[in-house]
Design an enzyme around this catalytic site. Structure first.
Site, PDB file in Angstrom:
ATOM      1  N   ARG A 168     -22.886  37.070  32.004  1.00  0.00           N
ATOM      2  CA  ARG A 168     -21.989  35.922  31.455  1.00  0.00           C
ATOM      3  C   ARG A 168     -20.751  35.714  32.338  1.00  0.00           C
ATOM      4  NH1 ARG A 168     -24.790  37.428  27.795  1.00  0.00           N
ATOM      5  NH2 ARG A 168     -25.127  36.441  25.939  1.00  0.00           N
ATOM      6  N   GLU A 187      -3.878  41.787  24.329  1.00  0.00           N
ATOM      7  CA  GLU A 187      -2.486  41.429  24.722  1.00  0.00           C
ATOM      8  C   GLU A 187      -2.657  39.744  25.112  1.00  0.00           C
ATOM      9  OE1 GLU A 187      -2.120  45.529  24.789  1.00  0.00           O
ATOM     10  OE2 GLU A 187      -3.572  44.258  25.983  1.00  0.00           O
ATOM     11  N   PHE A 201      -8.415  45.082  31.568  1.00  0.00           N
ATOM     12  CA  PHE A 201      -9.406  46.175  31.273  1.00  0.00           C
ATOM     13  C   PHE A 201     -10.774  45.380  31.522  1.00  0.00           C
ATOM     14  CE2 PHE A 201     -11.971  48.428  28.069  1.00  0.00           C
ATOM     15  CZ  PHE A 201     -11.492  49.611  28.412  1.00  0.00           C
ATOM     16  N   THR A 239     -18.477  52.559  18.977  1.00  0.00           N
ATOM     17  CA  THR A 239     -17.836  52.581  17.809  1.00  0.00           C
ATOM     18  C   THR A 239     -17.624  51.096  17.140  1.00  0.00           C
ATOM     19  OG1 THR A 239     -15.438  52.586  18.756  1.00  0.00           O
ATOM     20  CG2 THR A 239     -16.514  54.599  18.043  1.00  0.00           C
ATOM     21  N   ALA A 295     -13.051  40.430  28.627  1.00  0.00           N
ATOM     22  CA  ALA A 295     -14.053  41.099  28.235  1.00  0.00           C
ATOM     23  C   ALA A 295     -14.198  42.376  27.326  1.00  0.00           C
ATOM     24  CB  ALA A 295     -15.099  41.472  29.553  1.00  0.00           C
ATOM     25  N   VAL A 296     -14.495  42.027  26.115  1.00  0.00           N
ATOM     26  CA  VAL A 296     -14.826  43.065  25.108  1.00  0.00           C
ATOM     27  C   VAL A 296     -15.992  43.613  24.745  1.00  0.00           C
ATOM     28  CG1 VAL A 296     -14.092  43.681  22.820  1.00  0.00           C
ATOM     29  CG2 VAL A 296     -12.558  41.898  23.891  1.00  0.00           C
ATOM     30  N   ILE A 297     -16.472  44.762  25.440  1.00  0.00           N
ATOM     31  CA  ILE A 297     -18.024  45.015  25.532  1.00  0.00           C
ATOM     32  C   ILE A 297     -18.104  45.905  24.485  1.00  0.00           C
ATOM     33  CG2 ILE A 297     -19.750  45.961  26.934  1.00  0.00           C
ATOM     34  CD1 ILE A 297     -18.081  45.126  29.553  1.00  0.00           C
ATOM     35  N   HIS A 347     -14.647  49.548  17.148  1.00  0.00           N
ATOM     36  CA  HIS A 347     -13.367  49.271  17.890  1.00  0.00           C
ATOM     37  C   HIS A 347     -13.477  47.810  18.546  1.00  0.00           C
ATOM     38  CE1 HIS A 347      -9.614  49.677  19.990  1.00  0.00           C
ATOM     39  NE2 HIS A 347     -10.201  49.437  21.031  1.00  0.00           N
TER      40      HIS A 347
END
Length: 154
Positions: A127, A58, A22, A86, A80-82, A88
């Site tokens: 980054r 995961e 992702f 929300t 990478a959690v952008i 989430h």
């Protein structure tokens, strides 16, 4: 006085990399940075194994599994959690961070953290190899140093 410090040589060390598919346009750049760091410091292609997972959620489970065996000297986690519209992203990034920390604490080898949690796509790009450097490269450098430190402490 005896001082222990990890060396920055990847020669003869084996690395497992867990990477999120992702946001691959970002995580792919983190992977390039990590592999570059490992190779620049003496790692062979045969000593680097990459496990792709669907998302950052995961990563901890696969990192823990890789870290439990005797196959690797260190595991590098990349994701990478952008931030979106929300909350989430906050829940995911918090739990991923906790899971990676637990994987490292419960294993006999270091587990390096290379999951970025930017507020914007622009920050993610920065980054992943532009003006803020490459956090994948940084995570691999930490893994090299810690793998050598663990060997010295043994």
């Amino acid at each position: 006085m005896k001082i222990f410090e990890g060396k920055l040589s990847a020669e003869g060390l084996k690395f497992g990399i867990v990477i999120s598919r992702f946001n691959e346009f970002i995580t792919g750049k983190l992977l390039e940075g990590a592999v570059d760091a490992l190779k620049r410091n003496g790692a062979d292609d045969d000593d680097i194994e990459v496990a792709w997972v669907p998302g950052s959620w995961e990563i901890p489970a696969v990192a823990a599994r890789m870290a439990r065996g005797d196959k690797y000297d260190a595991v590098i986690c990349l994701g990478a959690v952008i931030k979106g519209d929300t909350a989430h992203w906050q829940y995911i990034s918090t739990q991923v961070t906790r899971g990676i920390a637990a994987a490292g604490q419960e294993s006999a080898i270091p587990v390096s953290y290379g999951v970025i949690t930017p507020y914007t796509l622009e920050q993610a790009i920065e980054r992943a190899g532009t003006k803020a450097g490459n956090k994948g490269f940084d995570a691999a450098m930490a893994a090299i140093e810690m793998a050598n430190l663990y060997k010295d402490l043994a």
